[in-house]
Design a protein around this motif. Structure first.
Motif, PDB file in Angstrom:
ATOM      1  N   MET A  60       0.806  -1.217   0.000  1.00  0.00           N
ATOM      2  CA  MET A  60       0.000   0.000   0.000  1.00  0.00           C
ATOM      3  C   MET A  60       0.841   1.269   0.000  1.00  0.00           C
ATOM      4  O   MET A  60       0.341   2.343  -0.330  1.00  0.00           O
ATOM      5  N   VAL A  61       2.119   1.162   0.384  1.00  0.00           N
ATOM      6  CA  VAL A  61       2.939   2.362   0.572  1.00  0.00           C
ATOM      7  C   VAL A  61       2.981   3.200  -0.704  1.00  0.00           C
ATOM      8  O   VAL A  61       2.690   4.401  -0.689  1.00  0.00           O
ATOM      9  N   GLU A  62       3.362   2.584  -1.818  1.00  0.00           N
ATOM     10  CA  GLU A  62       3.479   3.325  -3.079  1.00  0.00           C
ATOM     11  C   GLU A  62       2.118   3.816  -3.556  1.00  0.00           C
ATOM     12  O   GLU A  62       1.968   4.963  -3.988  1.00  0.00           O
ATOM     13  N   ARG A  63       1.134   2.935  -3.483  1.00  0.00           N
ATOM     14  CA  ARG A  63      -0.191   3.278  -3.993  1.00  0.00           C
ATOM     15  C   ARG A  63      -0.804   4.456  -3.248  1.00  0.00           C
ATOM     16  O   ARG A  63      -1.577   5.236  -3.813  1.00  0.00           O
ATOM     17  N   ASN A  64      -0.466   4.608  -1.972  1.00  0.00           N
ATOM     18  CA  ASN A  64      -1.036   5.690  -1.177  1.00  0.00           C
ATOM     19  C   ASN A  64      -0.594   7.072  -1.649  1.00  0.00           C
ATOM     20  O   ASN A  64      -1.218   8.077  -1.290  1.00  0.00           O
ATOM     21  N   PHE A  65       0.477   7.141  -2.453  1.00  0.00           N
ATOM     22  CA  PHE A  65       0.954   8.436  -2.935  1.00  0.00           C
ATOM     23  C   PHE A  65       0.246   8.879  -4.213  1.00  0.00           C
ATOM     24  O   PHE A  65       0.559   9.933  -4.760  1.00  0.00           O
ATOM     25  N   LEU A  66      -0.685   8.083  -4.716  1.00  0.00           N
ATOM     26  CA  LEU A  66      -1.504   8.511  -5.850  1.00  0.00           C
ATOM     27  C   LEU A  66      -2.581   9.451  -5.323  1.00  0.00           C
ATOM     28  O   LEU A  66      -3.417   9.064  -4.508  1.00  0.00           O
ATOM     29  N   SER A  67      -2.557  10.681  -5.785  1.00  0.00           N
ATOM     30  CA  SER A  67      -3.496  11.671  -5.263  1.00  0.00           C
ATOM     31  C   SER A  67      -4.934  11.261  -5.556  1.00  0.00           C
ATOM     32  O   SER A  67      -5.291  11.020  -6.714  1.00  0.00           O
ATOM     33  N   PRO A  68      -5.781  11.191  -4.532  1.00  0.00           N
ATOM     34  CA  PRO A  68      -7.198  10.869  -4.767  1.00  0.00           C
ATOM     35  C   PRO A  68      -7.997  12.079  -5.237  1.00  0.00           C
ATOM     36  O   PRO A  68      -9.189  11.961  -5.507  1.00  0.00           O
ATOM     37  N   TYR A  69      -7.341  13.222  -5.346  1.00  0.00           N
ATOM     38  CA  TYR A  69      -8.045  14.469  -5.653  1.00  0.00           C
ATOM     39  C   TYR A  69      -7.950  14.884  -7.119  1.00  0.00           C
ATOM     40  O   TYR A  69      -8.437  15.943  -7.488  1.00  0.00           O
ATOM     41  N   VAL A  70      -7.285  14.071  -7.943  1.00  0.00           N
ATOM     42  CA  VAL A  70      -7.206  14.377  -9.365  1.00  0.00           C
ATOM     43  C   VAL A  70      -7.698  13.176 -10.162  1.00  0.00           C
ATOM     44  O   VAL A  70      -7.580  12.033  -9.723  1.00  0.00           O
ATOM     45  N   SER A  71      -8.245  13.435 -11.333  1.00  0.00           N
ATOM     46  CA  SER A  71      -8.787  12.379 -12.176  1.00  0.00           C
ATOM     47  C   SER A  71      -7.664  11.676 -12.927  1.00  0.00           C
ATOM     48  O   SER A  71      -6.820  12.335 -13.545  1.00  0.00           O
ATOM     49  N   PRO A  72      -7.635  10.338 -12.912  1.00  0.00           N
ATOM     50  CA  PRO A  72      -6.622   9.631 -13.703  1.00  0.00           C
ATOM     51  C   PRO A  72      -6.792   9.853 -15.198  1.00  0.00           C
ATOM     52  O   PRO A  72      -5.865   9.633 -15.966  1.00  0.00           O
ATOM     53  N   ARG A  73      -7.962  10.295 -15.611  1.00  0.00           N
ATOM     54  CA  ARG A  73      -8.182  10.592 -17.017  1.00  0.00           C
ATOM     55  C   ARG A  73      -7.539  11.919 -17.404  1.00  0.00           C
ATOM     56  O   ARG A  73      -6.957  12.050 -18.477  1.00  0.00           O
ATOM     57  N   GLU A  74      -7.618  12.902 -16.512  1.00  0.00           N
ATOM     58  CA  GLU A  74      -7.043  14.210 -16.799  1.00  0.00           C
ATOM     59  C   GLU A  74      -5.576  14.286 -16.395  1.00  0.00           C
ATOM     60  O   GLU A  74      -4.764  14.900 -17.087  1.00  0.00           O
ATOM     61  N   ARG A  75      -5.241  13.672 -15.270  1.00  0.00           N
ATOM     62  CA  ARG A  75      -3.865  13.686 -14.752  1.00  0.00           C
ATOM     63  C   ARG A  75      -3.466  12.251 -14.420  1.00  0.00           C
ATOM     64  O   ARG A  75      -3.536  11.817 -13.278  1.00  0.00           O
ATOM     65  N   PRO A  76      -3.075  11.473 -15.437  1.00  0.00           N
ATOM     66  CA  PRO A  76      -2.837  10.041 -15.188  1.00  0.00           C
ATOM     67  C   PRO A  76      -1.703   9.754 -14.219  1.00  0.00           C
ATOM     68  O   PRO A  76      -1.758   8.767 -13.480  1.00  0.00           O
ATOM     69  N   PHE A  77      -0.688  10.610 -14.190  1.00  0.00           N
ATOM     70  CA  PHE A  77       0.475  10.339 -13.341  1.00  0.00           C
ATOM     71  C   PHE A  77       0.263  11.019 -11.988  1.00  0.00           C
ATOM     72  O   PHE A  77       0.826  12.076 -11.692  1.00  0.00           O
ATOM     73  N   ARG A  78      -0.551  10.387 -11.150  1.00  0.00           N
ATOM     74  CA  ARG A  78      -1.084  11.005  -9.936  1.00  0.00           C
ATOM     75  C   ARG A  78      -0.136  10.958  -8.742  1.00  0.00           C
ATOM     76  O   ARG A  78      -0.453  11.500  -7.690  1.00  0.00           O
ATOM     77  N   HIS A  79       0.987  10.306  -8.862  1.00  0.00           N
ATOM     78  CA  HIS A  79       1.941  10.180  -7.754  1.00  0.00           C
ATOM     79  C   HIS A  79       2.415  11.578  -7.329  1.00  0.00           C
ATOM     80  O   HIS A  79       2.956  12.324  -8.141  1.00  0.00           O
ATOM     81  N   ILE A  80       2.196  11.938  -6.073  1.00  0.00           N
ATOM     82  CA  ILE A  80       2.504  13.313  -5.665  1.00  0.00           C
ATOM     83  C   ILE A  80       4.004  13.558  -5.525  1.00  0.00           C
ATOM     84  O   ILE A  80       4.442  14.714  -5.523  1.00  0.00           O
ATOM     85  N   LEU A  81       4.807  12.501  -5.429  1.00  0.00           N
ATOM     86  CA  LEU A  81       6.250  12.673  -5.287  1.00  0.00           C
ATOM     87  C   LEU A  81       6.988  12.432  -6.594  1.00  0.00           C
ATOM     88  O   LEU A  81       8.000  13.079  -6.861  1.00  0.00           O
ATOM     89  N   LEU A  82       6.499  11.502  -7.417  1.00  0.00           N
ATOM     90  CA  LEU A  82       7.212  11.130  -8.641  1.00  0.00           C
ATOM     91  C   LEU A  82       6.377  11.328  -9.902  1.00  0.00           C
ATOM     92  O   LEU A  82       6.845  11.021 -11.000  1.00  0.00           O
ATOM     93  N   GLY A  83       5.161  11.850  -9.765  1.00  0.00           N
ATOM     94  CA  GLY A  83       4.271  12.015 -10.895  1.00  0.00           C
ATOM     95  C   GLY A  83       4.486  13.321 -11.629  1.00  0.00           C
ATOM     96  O   GLY A  83       5.520  13.993 -11.493  1.00  0.00           O
ATOM     97  N   SER A  84       3.482  13.694 -12.418  1.00  0.00           N
ATOM     98  CA  SER A  84       3.566  14.901 -13.235  1.00  0.00           C
ATOM     99  C   SER A  84       2.239  15.626 -13.192  1.00  0.00           C
ATOM    100  O   SER A  84       1.188  15.027 -13.394  1.00  0.00           O
ATOM    101  N   GLY A  85       2.281  16.941 -12.887  1.00  0.00           N
ATOM    102  CA  GLY A  85       1.052  17.724 -12.839  1.00  0.00           C
ATOM    103  C   GLY A  85       1.030  18.661 -11.649  1.00  0.00           C
ATOM    104  O   GLY A  85       1.922  18.623 -10.784  1.00  0.00           O
ATOM    105  N   PRO A  86       0.014  19.498 -11.557  1.00  0.00           N
ATOM    106  CA  PRO A  86      -0.041  20.509 -10.489  1.00  0.00           C
ATOM    107  C   PRO A  86      -0.282  19.937  -9.099  1.00  0.00           C
ATOM    108  O   PRO A  86      -0.142  20.663  -8.111  1.00  0.00           O
TER     109      PRO A  86
END
Length: 766
Positions: free
Chosen positions: A686-712
């Motif tokens: 669960m550790v890695e998965r928990n860093f996927l932001s639940p506040y953005v859509s995977p359709r609009e911002r697919p790389f939801r990882h708040i530490l290693l992803g891409s987007g605002p």
């Protein structure tokens, strides 16, 4: 499409990729006939992840009772004789003698006695010593075997969806079946852009017309005319420098060098400057090949089929027309060095920065150029090919090992070597299971992807199709693309969770200099400085990590200078031989061993070997940087003093305590307790998965990882936004910043809460 499965391999016939594993007579026989003792499997590092015990064979353990239990039973019998008649005593004594140790265990609630019949496969799998596992893998691999497999998988034409690609996929499938893997195929129906079947793309500068055959898939189509402007590598810092020179970039056609960042990032950066088109060329300072060499690639700022964003491209999927937010709205085209040279020589305008070196002028309003792009949208059917070696304990938990199969041209370094490593690794581990007594606790899935050149399309479509199950069951992805591109260096990009495992694997695998390990030859005192590198957007492992939250790793042997033939028609065996001193098979063996050590360690140990507190330092570092920048912006009164950082700092502290608590639970866990080990492993996953932001859509911002992803939504974007206040960026917005800050805070706090597990423990633990 339903998966096509071949027969079950005889060595693991009754193991399933399901959570509820039924025990039958064959499993019991497997346990009864096993002469393998459970032992440590470690070399001093992470010893607690394995159980070290000199256990007797299974039958000898069936009724294993301590003297304490026998004494208690004797006292119980005497009491019964005193209380009741001899007849009643006999009735009571008989079932007690039958139940034996189990009765005493129930009374004492201690593990002094264990009755194991019927749960042999459910309680433990015989554990081979880790040193023996390493030796077995090394014995299975040789340069001679790789020579044959490399020749077998070499093709000049295997672009995604082509007959050549399909032929290679069938060849991989047959190899998997030959090695007794369970196999299946996933079909996807995708849309990609290809160059025009008739006509061409065009570039016209001062009356001279060029028609490049290279192209960039997913470019906007049409014709634009505008003044050309040289923008170095097209990085954000390059465009900031041009903006600081007060150069008007609206409607300009940007001429940029290939390299440093992906084609997609170059085009996205130019679009933010309101450019109308981008031309990308290989500069001789970076690329030593012929001046007429064409470049191929894509400019989708994402991965997967951009016409089904966030959804799988299965044949039964019906969606209204939709496009990924990562598709560019401006034109993009590659040109050769020969085409770019006269443009660069005739540029006027302001002088270029000295650091940019290759040009003297940037271009002015009179340097007009016309770009015409006529790429066509094409529907293709692609196949992802899979094989699995099933685990003997947690068969429904698995590591995925994958390699791209397609290429623009020969693609020898791009895909042939990686596919060969994939197939050889499958063969070697399968033989270890069938012939040598190795019994992986968890499963290993081998995947051959198609359409990798268009942006990891095959892999991403698979992730999108099975996201709800994969992020609960797949605990690691190992990427084999481009693993051999030279012999002078060795680079690894990975989730911080995997750093300790990577370091130990570097120390265990010999380098091309057989007297030294990979660590000794390439780390040079600091492996994190000299071997580790950030995972890039165009890395095939990136969607697994940043989209699905699966800890992932990519690695590669590198030349003294970057291998220049990726994305060209020159990526041949001869070119790679030149870059590796004709050591391709030998380097492929080492790459296979390195990937194999990581995979086998993860399916061998009782507990997943992950660096649980590594993210703690990553979060603390970034939060400290954000805190300093907030105070700096408040000092110049661009943010209200009422804005406090205490909640983000508190969330960081909560995560620190939660991650250390999980690490402590790992160290204190009972490795004989199967359910406890499974529960802890699930918490680790669960550790890695928990860093996927639940506040953005995977359709609009697919790389939801708040530490290693891409987007605002990322901490990096938050930090860059604060930088914008200090540099006078007109897009800096206080309300938007506060929103970013709040969402980042609750994502980190939510990660901490999830690691603890029980909601009633939250206040006490973190």
């Amino acid at each position: 499409m339903k998966p096509r499965l071949n027969k079950e391999p005889h060595s693991y016939t009754h193991c399933n990729l399901t959570q509820n594993m039924e025990v039958d007579n064959s499993q019991a026989q497997m346990k009864l006939t096993s002469d393998m003792d459970e032992d440590d499997g470690g070399n001093g590092e992470g010893d607690h992840l394995n159980r070290n015990s000199n256990r007797k064979p299974y039958m000898a353990q069936k009724l294993r009772c301590s003297p304490k239990i026998f004494c208690f039973m004797a006292v119980t019998i005497i009491v019964i004789f005193i209380i009741g008649s001899a007849q009643s005593t006999a009735k009571l004594l008989m079932p007690m003698l039958i139940s034996g140790c189990s009765f005493g265990y129930l009374i004492h609630r201690t593990p002094d006695c264990v009755f194991e019949e019927g749960v042999a496969n459910e309680t433990r799998a015989p554990l081979m010593d880790w040193d023996d596992v390493k030796k077995l893998l090394a014995q299975k691999l040789s340069a001679a075997k790789f020579e044959a497999i490399l020749s077998d998988f070499s093709r000049n034409d295997h672009r995604a969806g082509s007959p050549g690609d399909e032929s290679l996929g069938n060849k991989v499938l047959e190899k998997f079946k030959q090695y007794d893997l369970n196999t299946w195929i996933n079909e996807h129906f995708i849309k990609v852009q290809d160059p025009p079947a008739s006509g061409s793309n065009r570039v016209v500068f001062k009356g001279k017309e060029e028609r490049p055959t290279g192209f960039l898939s997913y470019s906007a189509s049409g014709t634009v005319t505008g003044a050309v402007l040289y923008a170095h590598y097209g990085q954000e810092s390059d465009f900031r420098l041009l903006r600081d020179k007060n150069i008007n970039m609206n409607g300009r056609i940007m001429l940029v060098r290939a390299g440093e960042i992906s084609f997609a990032e170059k085009v996205a950066n130019a679009a933010r400057m309101n450019a109308s088109a981008v031309l990308i060329y290989p500069d001789p300072a970076d690329y030593s090949f012929d001046e007429n060499t064409q470049l191929f690639g894509h400019v989708h700022m994402g991965s997967g089929d951009p016409y089904t964003p966030g959804f799988p491209s299965f044949n039964h999927t019906q969606f209204p027309p939709v496009q990924s937010s990562g598709l560019p709205q401006i034109l993009a085209q590659t040109i050769t060095t020969r085409m770019a040279t006269p443009i660069l020589r005739q540029l006027g305008g302001q002088s270029a920065p000295e650091a940019w070196e290759v040009v003297s002028k940037l271009g002015d309003e009179n340097d007009v150029i016309t770009v015409e792009v006529n790429n066509v949208l094409t529907a293709k059917k692609i196949d992802n090919v899979f094989g699995v070696i099933k685990g003997f304990m947690d068969a429904d938990r698995y590591v995925v090992i994958g390699a791209q199969r397609d290429a623009w041209g020969p693609g020898f370094a791009t895909s042939t070597v990686g596919t060969s490593v994939l197939v050889e690794l499958a063969r070697s581990i399968s033989e270890m299971v069938k012939n040598d007594g190795f019994k992986p606790r968890r499963s290993i899935v081998f995947a051959s992807w198609s359409a990798g050149e268009y942006g990891s399309v095959g892999a991403t479509e698979w992730l999108e199709g099975y996201l709800s199950s994969l992020n609960m069951k797949a605990f690691t992805y190992i990427n084999l693309d481009g693993v051999v591109a030279g012999r002078n260096g060795f680079k690894v990009a990975a989730s911080p969770l995997m750093h300790s495992l990577i370091e130990s694997s570097l120390k265990e695998v010999n380098s091309p200099n057989k007297d030294l390990s990979l660590f000794a030859q390439f780390a040079r005192g600091s492996w994190e400085s000299n071997v580790l590198e950030p995972m890039k957007l165009d890395d095939a492992a990136y969607p697994f990590l940043a989209f699905s939250g699966i800890p992932s790793v990519s690695f590669r042997f590198t030349p003294a200078h970057e291998y220049p033939y990726f994305g060209t028609m020159l990526d041949t065996r001869e070119k790679l031989n030149a870059a590796t001193s004709s050591q391709v098979p030998q380097l492929a063996v080492i790459a296979t061993r390195f990937a194999g050590h990581i995979a086998l360690r993860l399916v061998h140990d009782h507990l997943l070997r992950m660096d649980l507190v590594k993210y703690d330092s990553v979060i603390r570092t970034q939060v400290a940087l954000i805190n300093r920048k907030v105070k700096a912006v408040q000092r110049i009164q661009l943010l209200p003093s009422a804005l406090k950082m205490q909640w983000l700092i508190a969330a960081s502290g909560s995560y620190s305590r939660a991650s250390h608590r999980l690490a402590a639970d790992v160290q204190s866990s009972d490795l004989d307790n199967v359910e406890m080990c499974r529960t802890i492993n699930d918490r680790i996953m669960m550790v890695e998965r928990n860093f996927l932001s639940p506040y953005v859509s995977p359709r609009e911002r697919p790389f939801r990882h708040i530490l290693l992803g891409s987007g605002p939504h990322t901490l990096k974007a938050l930090s860059n936004h604060l930088e914008g206040f200090m540099t006078g960026n007109p897009e800096a917005d206080a309300d938007l910043l506060r929103n970013q800050l709040a969402l980042a805070t609750w994502t980190i706090q939510g990660s901490a809460n999830s690691l603890i597990g029980d909601i009633w423990s939250l206040d006490d633990e973190i």
